[in-house]
Design an enzyme around this catalytic site. Structure first.
Site, PDB file in Angstrom:
ATOM      1  N   SER A 133       0.726  -0.977  -0.023  1.00 47.04           N
ATOM      2  CA  SER A 133      -0.154   0.023  -0.177  1.00 47.04           C
ATOM      3  C   SER A 133       0.736   1.242  -0.107  1.00 47.04           C
ATOM      4  CB  SER A 133      -0.969   0.048   1.121  1.00 47.04           C
ATOM      5  OG  SER A 133      -0.203  -0.056   2.362  1.00 47.04           O
ATOM      6  N   TYR A 145      11.169   2.019   0.864  1.00 47.12           N
ATOM      7  CA  TYR A 145      10.705   0.869   0.502  1.00 47.12           C
ATOM      8  C   TYR A 145       9.357   1.168  -0.572  1.00 47.12           C
ATOM      9  CZ  TYR A 145       7.995  -3.703   0.633  1.00 47.12           C
ATOM     10  OH  TYR A 145       7.602  -4.784   0.468  1.00 47.12           O
TER      11      TYR A 145
END
Length: 224
Positions: A133, A145
């Protein structure tokens, strides 16, 4: 697929249970052997290929060997990833960020490049890219990330657009959601894992998706 543990291993077992011969890739030989053994115990088949996914040359040699043996690839799961250190953007370590991008983005691009000729030999090739997400919803301390996952999504969907009209190759983006994996434990130490879905739930969802007639560009978030 990277399949020594977690979601990769669970997806490999689910695909094998549906009759796929699964190619298990990763650096941890012990983990690959455990996944292979579980597949064989369940009546499936698999081949292990220990290698460093950050090494593009090794990926190329693997693709050449696969093509020589089977002549095509029906399914490709892009799940190679590392978490890296969760830290403010100004504090991201340049060397670690380079390693993270090499694995989370570069290795997956190398897999696409190496296996593209064999995907094209399949009547109905399918590709699934595993995201998070934070690739679409930036979150504090997750910049490195999240950036890698946003890049992976763009890469995979650009490939899908390039392949449109050239056959039946279709690409999906899969967000596993909160799952009880080693990576999740590193990100959220002390979290109650009993409240998270197991990797097997995600593996089943990915296998179901790849077996379906989904439209290219489909995005799913696994519930459960």
């Amino acid at each position: 697929m990277a399949a020594s543990r977690g979601i990769g291993a669970a997806t490999a077992r689910s695909l094998a249970a549906r009759g796929a011969h699964v190619l298990l890739v990763g650096r941890t030989v012990g983990g690959l052997e455990e996944t292979e053994e579980a597949i064989y115990r369940a009546g499936g088949t698999a081949t292990i290929a220990p290698l460093d996914l950050a090494d593009g040359d090794s990926i190329g040699r693997l693709a050449a060997a696969l093509g020589e043996r089977w002549g095509k690839l029906d399914l490709l799961v892009l799940n190679a990833a590392m978490l890296g250190t969760l830290t403010p953007v100004p504090s991201i370590d340049a060397k670690e960020f380079s390693r993270l991008l090499t694995l989370n983005v570069g290795a997956n691009q190398a897999l696409i490049a190496a296996f593209d000729p064999w995907l094209r030999q399949s009547a109905h090739p399918r590709v699934a890219a595993i995201t998070s997400s934070v690739g679409q919803e930036p979150r504090a301390y997750w910049g490195a990330y999240g950036a890698s996952k946003a890049a992976l999504e763009t890469l995979a969907l650009a490939y899908a657009d390039e392949m449109a009209g050239l056959g039946d190759l279709r690409v999906a983006i899969v967000d596993p959601g909160a799952t009880a994996t080693a990576m999740r434990k590193d990100a959220f130490p002390g979290e109650d894992e009993t409240k998270l879905k197991s990797p097997s739930v995600v593996g089943e969802a990915i296998a179901d998706l790849l077996a379906s007639d989904f439209e290219t560009g489909t995005r799913i978030r696994v519930s459960g």
